[in-house]
Design a protein around this motif. Sequence first.
Motif, PDB file in Angstrom:
ATOM      1  N   VAL A 157      27.203  25.438  61.270  1.00 29.92           N
ATOM      2  CA  VAL A 157      28.236  26.173  60.535  1.00 29.92           C
ATOM      3  C   VAL A 157      27.751  26.453  59.108  1.00 29.92           C
ATOM      4  O   VAL A 157      27.910  27.561  58.589  1.00 29.92           O
ATOM      5  CB  VAL A 157      29.569  25.386  60.509  1.00 29.92           C
ATOM      6  CG1 VAL A 157      30.568  26.046  59.556  1.00 29.92           C
ATOM      7  CG2 VAL A 157      30.159  25.291  61.911  1.00 29.92           C
ATOM      8  N   ALA A 158      27.136  25.441  58.492  1.00 23.16           N
ATOM      9  CA  ALA A 158      26.647  25.612  57.120  1.00 23.16           C
ATOM     10  C   ALA A 158      25.643  26.753  57.056  1.00 23.16           C
ATOM     11  O   ALA A 158      25.661  27.566  56.126  1.00 23.16           O
ATOM     12  CB  ALA A 158      26.012  24.321  56.621  1.00 23.16           C
ATOM     13  N   ARG A 159      24.762  26.816  58.055  1.00 21.34           N
ATOM     14  CA  ARG A 159      23.759  27.886  58.064  1.00 21.34           C
ATOM     15  C   ARG A 159      24.438  29.245  58.241  1.00 21.34           C
ATOM     16  O   ARG A 159      24.083  30.215  57.600  1.00 21.34           O
ATOM     17  CB  ARG A 159      22.739  27.632  59.175  1.00 21.34           C
ATOM     18  CG  ARG A 159      21.402  28.238  58.845  1.00 21.34           C
ATOM     19  CD  ARG A 159      20.334  27.838  59.846  1.00 21.34           C
ATOM     20  NE  ARG A 159      20.270  26.395  60.073  1.00 21.34           N
ATOM     21  CZ  ARG A 159      19.894  25.849  61.237  1.00 21.34           C
ATOM     22  NH1 ARG A 159      19.591  26.598  62.269  1.00 21.34           N
ATOM     23  NH2 ARG A 159      19.833  24.537  61.367  1.00 21.34           N
ATOM     24  N   GLU A 160      25.423  29.296  59.123  1.00 24.17           N
ATOM     25  CA  GLU A 160      26.173  30.538  59.324  1.00 24.17           C
ATOM     26  C   GLU A 160      26.797  31.019  58.008  1.00 24.17           C
ATOM     27  O   GLU A 160      26.802  32.192  57.691  1.00 24.17           O
ATOM     28  CB  GLU A 160      27.300  30.317  60.346  1.00 24.17           C
ATOM     29  CG  GLU A 160      26.847  30.260  61.792  1.00 24.17           C
ATOM     30  CD  GLU A 160      26.466  31.637  62.319  1.00 24.17           C
ATOM     31  OE1 GLU A 160      27.029  32.629  61.840  1.00 24.17           O
ATOM     32  OE2 GLU A 160      25.585  31.705  63.195  1.00 24.17           O
ATOM     33  N   LEU A 161      27.314  30.050  57.246  1.00 26.96           N
ATOM     34  CA  LEU A 161      28.077  30.390  56.039  1.00 26.96           C
ATOM     35  C   LEU A 161      27.221  30.675  54.819  1.00 26.96           C
ATOM     36  O   LEU A 161      27.712  31.230  53.837  1.00 26.96           O
ATOM     37  CB  LEU A 161      29.024  29.235  55.693  1.00 26.96           C
ATOM     38  CG  LEU A 161      30.312  29.125  56.486  1.00 26.96           C
ATOM     39  CD1 LEU A 161      30.971  27.778  56.198  1.00 26.96           C
ATOM     40  CD2 LEU A 161      31.260  30.266  56.122  1.00 26.96           C
ATOM     41  N   SER A 162      25.936  30.273  54.872  1.00 27.05           N
ATOM     42  CA  SER A 162      25.178  30.193  53.621  1.00 27.05           C
ATOM     43  C   SER A 162      25.113  31.534  52.876  1.00 27.05           C
ATOM     44  O   SER A 162      25.248  31.570  51.657  1.00 27.05           O
ATOM     45  CB  SER A 162      23.776  29.642  53.876  1.00 27.05           C
ATOM     46  OG  SER A 162      23.049  30.572  54.618  1.00 27.05           O
ATOM     47  N   GLU A 163      24.933  32.631  53.614  1.00 20.53           N
ATOM     48  CA  GLU A 163      24.838  33.933  52.932  1.00 20.53           C
ATOM     49  C   GLU A 163      26.146  34.295  52.231  1.00 20.53           C
ATOM     50  O   GLU A 163      26.148  34.738  51.087  1.00 20.53           O
ATOM     51  CB  GLU A 163      24.518  35.022  53.948  1.00 20.53           C
ATOM     52  CG  GLU A 163      23.146  35.622  53.768  1.00 20.53           C
ATOM     53  CD  GLU A 163      22.870  36.693  54.811  1.00 20.53           C
ATOM     54  OE1 GLU A 163      23.600  37.696  54.828  1.00 20.53           O
ATOM     55  OE2 GLU A 163      21.947  36.481  55.617  1.00 20.53           O
ATOM     56  N   ASP A 164      27.248  34.073  52.945  1.00 19.26           N
ATOM     57  CA  ASP A 164      28.558  34.394  52.361  1.00 19.26           C
ATOM     58  C   ASP A 164      28.841  33.508  51.153  1.00 19.26           C
ATOM     59  O   ASP A 164      29.404  33.960  50.158  1.00 19.26           O
ATOM     60  CB  ASP A 164      29.670  34.223  53.406  1.00 19.26           C
ATOM     61  CG  ASP A 164      29.610  35.300  54.494  1.00 19.26           C
ATOM     62  OD1 ASP A 164      29.000  36.349  54.230  1.00 19.26           O
ATOM     63  OD2 ASP A 164      30.163  35.074  55.584  1.00 19.26           O
ATOM     64  N   VAL A 165      28.451  32.247  51.240  1.00 21.30           N
ATOM     65  CA  VAL A 165      28.676  31.313  50.132  1.00 21.30           C
ATOM     66  C   VAL A 165      27.854  31.742  48.918  1.00 21.30           C
ATOM     67  O   VAL A 165      28.351  31.776  47.792  1.00 21.30           O
ATOM     68  CB  VAL A 165      28.322  29.867  50.544  1.00 21.30           C
ATOM     69  CG1 VAL A 165      28.254  28.960  49.325  1.00 21.30           C
ATOM     70  CG2 VAL A 165      29.341  29.345  51.541  1.00 21.30           C
ATOM     71  N   THR A 166      26.598  32.116  49.159  1.00 21.71           N
ATOM     72  CA  THR A 166      25.736  32.544  48.056  1.00 21.71           C
ATOM     73  C   THR A 166      26.309  33.794  47.392  1.00 21.71           C
ATOM     74  O   THR A 166      26.376  33.890  46.165  1.00 21.71           O
ATOM     75  CB  THR A 166      24.317  32.853  48.571  1.00 21.71           C
ATOM     76  OG1 THR A 166      23.833  31.695  49.232  1.00 21.71           O
ATOM     77  CG2 THR A 166      23.388  33.220  47.436  1.00 21.71           C
ATOM     78  N   ARG A 167      26.738  34.737  48.220  1.00 19.66           N
ATOM     79  CA  ARG A 167      27.299  35.974  47.668  1.00 19.66           C
ATOM     80  C   ARG A 167      28.527  35.658  46.809  1.00 19.66           C
ATOM     81  O   ARG A 167      28.700  36.182  45.724  1.00 19.66           O
ATOM     82  CB  ARG A 167      27.684  36.931  48.800  1.00 19.66           C
ATOM     83  CG  ARG A 167      28.017  38.321  48.293  1.00 19.66           C
ATOM     84  CD  ARG A 167      28.346  39.302  49.420  1.00 19.66           C
ATOM     85  NE  ARG A 167      27.476  39.216  50.556  1.00 19.66           N
ATOM     86  CZ  ARG A 167      27.857  38.834  51.776  1.00 19.66           C
ATOM     87  NH1 ARG A 167      29.110  38.505  51.998  1.00 19.66           N
ATOM     88  NH2 ARG A 167      26.995  38.782  52.771  1.00 19.66           N
ATOM     89  N   ASP A 168      29.357  34.748  47.313  1.00 22.50           N
ATOM     90  CA  ASP A 168      30.561  34.369  46.588  1.00 22.50           C
ATOM     91  C   ASP A 168      30.220  33.706  45.249  1.00 22.50           C
ATOM     92  O   ASP A 168      30.850  33.953  44.232  1.00 22.50           O
ATOM     93  CB  ASP A 168      31.401  33.423  47.447  1.00 22.50           C
ATOM     94  CG  ASP A 168      32.688  33.018  46.748  1.00 22.50           C
ATOM     95  OD1 ASP A 168      33.616  33.837  46.710  1.00 22.50           O
ATOM     96  OD2 ASP A 168      32.739  31.896  46.211  1.00 22.50           O
ATOM     97  N   ARG A 169      29.199  32.858  45.274  1.00 24.79           N
ATOM     98  CA  ARG A 169      28.778  32.192  44.042  1.00 24.79           C
ATOM     99  C   ARG A 169      28.296  33.185  43.005  1.00 24.79           C
ATOM    100  O   ARG A 169      28.623  33.103  41.824  1.00 24.79           O
ATOM    101  CB  ARG A 169      27.626  31.232  44.338  1.00 24.79           C
ATOM    102  CG  ARG A 169      28.101  29.823  44.400  1.00 24.79           C
ATOM    103  CD  ARG A 169      27.096  28.910  44.999  1.00 24.79           C
ATOM    104  NE  ARG A 169      27.866  27.969  45.780  1.00 24.79           N
ATOM    105  CZ  ARG A 169      28.235  26.780  45.331  1.00 24.79           C
ATOM    106  NH1 ARG A 169      27.851  26.370  44.156  1.00 24.79           N
ATOM    107  NH2 ARG A 169      28.981  25.998  46.049  1.00 24.79           N
ATOM    108  N   GLN A 170      27.488  34.146  43.466  1.00 24.36           N
ATOM    109  CA  GLN A 170      26.984  35.157  42.535  1.00 24.36           C
ATOM    110  C   GLN A 170      28.148  35.963  41.963  1.00 24.36           C
ATOM    111  O   GLN A 170      28.166  36.275  40.772  1.00 24.36           O
ATOM    112  CB  GLN A 170      25.991  36.080  43.249  1.00 24.36           C
ATOM    113  CG  GLN A 170      24.653  35.397  43.471  1.00 24.36           C
ATOM    114  CD  GLN A 170      23.784  36.133  44.474  1.00 24.36           C
ATOM    115  OE1 GLN A 170      24.238  37.046  45.160  1.00 24.36           O
ATOM    116  NE2 GLN A 170      22.525  35.724  44.576  1.00 24.36           N
ATOM    117  N   HIS A 171      29.094  36.274  42.831  1.00 18.39           N
ATOM    118  CA  HIS A 171      30.274  37.020  42.394  1.00 18.39           C
ATOM    119  C   HIS A 171      31.019  36.248  41.305  1.00 18.39           C
ATOM    120  O   HIS A 171      31.348  36.788  40.249  1.00 18.39           O
ATOM    121  CB  HIS A 171      31.176  37.249  43.613  1.00 18.39           C
ATOM    122  CG  HIS A 171      32.368  38.118  43.354  1.00 18.39           C
ATOM    123  ND1 HIS A 171      32.333  39.485  43.467  1.00 18.39           N
ATOM    124  CD2 HIS A 171      33.631  37.809  42.987  1.00 18.39           C
ATOM    125  CE1 HIS A 171      33.513  39.987  43.173  1.00 18.39           C
ATOM    126  NE2 HIS A 171      34.332  38.987  42.886  1.00 18.39           N
TER     127      HIS A 171
END
Length: 410
Positions: A157-171
Amino acid sequence: MQQISHDTLFEADRLPISISPQVAENMDRILTSIRQHLRMDVAFISEFLGSGRMFRTVDTAHPVAGVSAGAVLSMASGYCQYVVEGRLPELIPDTSAVPLALTIPETYALPIGAHLSVPIRNDQGAVFGTFCCFSHRAMPELGAPELELMHIFSRLVARELSEDVTRDRQHRSKINRVHAAMWGGDPKIVFQPLFRVSDGAVTGVEALSRFPTLSDTRPDQVYAEAHAVGMGGTLEMLAARRAVALCRDLPDELLLHINVSPHTLMTEDLRKTLHGFDPRRVVVELTEHDPVEDYEGLILALHPLREAGMQVAIDDAGAGYSSLRHVLMMRPDVVKLDVTLTRHVDTDGLRKAMAAALVEYARRTGTIVVAEGVETEAELETLRELGIDEAQGYHLGMPEPIGELLKDMN
Ligand code: G
Ligand code: MN
């Protein structure tokens, strides 16, 4: 036992991240298969939002009141926080045997007889939330193999989420930077004079934003970040309001140029921002780095401003791939040649030809042409030969605080 700091585990209150549809679908599949495999009543993925946690996706054998996707519950009411803090074990086959579990309201409300919960962490160890299963009755048969399976799926699940989490952090980091700049008093406004080429008279000043708080980032980059997170309009209007306030003592015959993006023009009321400043002394420089999709809306938004006497300039003409279309669609009062056309216009025949073409266009349509970024006397001389109306640039006048500019002009 070692005390774990609350701050290192949980971020401050924030909104949930946006999860892309494909990732959401994969998470649903993971959840369903683990719940069925372990024969639990409920499986869910929660996201920690500071003092709350949100059920991002839920899979149940039968509906359970209060456990549904999108619901936000207090962090304090459930198991998740205790598990992440290490105060409850990840595997609880029988909650009645764990005193702390018996103090948690959900144990009775749902009820929870057996509980499996593992944190979902990214590569840096930051906790996104938890991956959980529970059943209403105790399940003494649960052991290390089941827990291991939960860990494996949690990493998935963490791997699935990692891109979305990174994008959110940058945002969020962009939002935080823009906020920090605003709290630091930015944007500071400096003014650069525009000169009539024929006699060297100052015709007006352009208000330019500076961000001393974000000294490592160029102003246009700050605006790009602000626009990317929906704060561009706020920043542009703040700059315009400050510019107007600073120009109270500007001689009446001088125009004030302000930079506004088409999107801002369509969403904010520029007339209110001017706060009584004579609109006939204002030139709106339309700055656009993305193609304009809604020319009709833009023209409509400009109409009342033009009626009130404001002039419209197309900024950076000759730079973006759509700037000529821009000129044709907007019928501006002023066209500002981009610095890339001005640079070496004295020695580069191609640039000279392009500038001459724009001057010809301007002559036929009654438009004023301003050359931006003039840095040498030779450039200025060539622009004069070409018949450019006005010029701006380091060679003629640096951007500076209004007080210094007014002093220099006297
Ligand atoms: O996008 P716009 O053209 O409004 O931005 C103008 C920017 O160019 C300002 O940040 C201003 O400081 C900068 N500038 C002004 N004059 C010159 C110049 O002569 N040379 C260069 N390289 N930049 C300039
Ligand atoms: Mn400009």
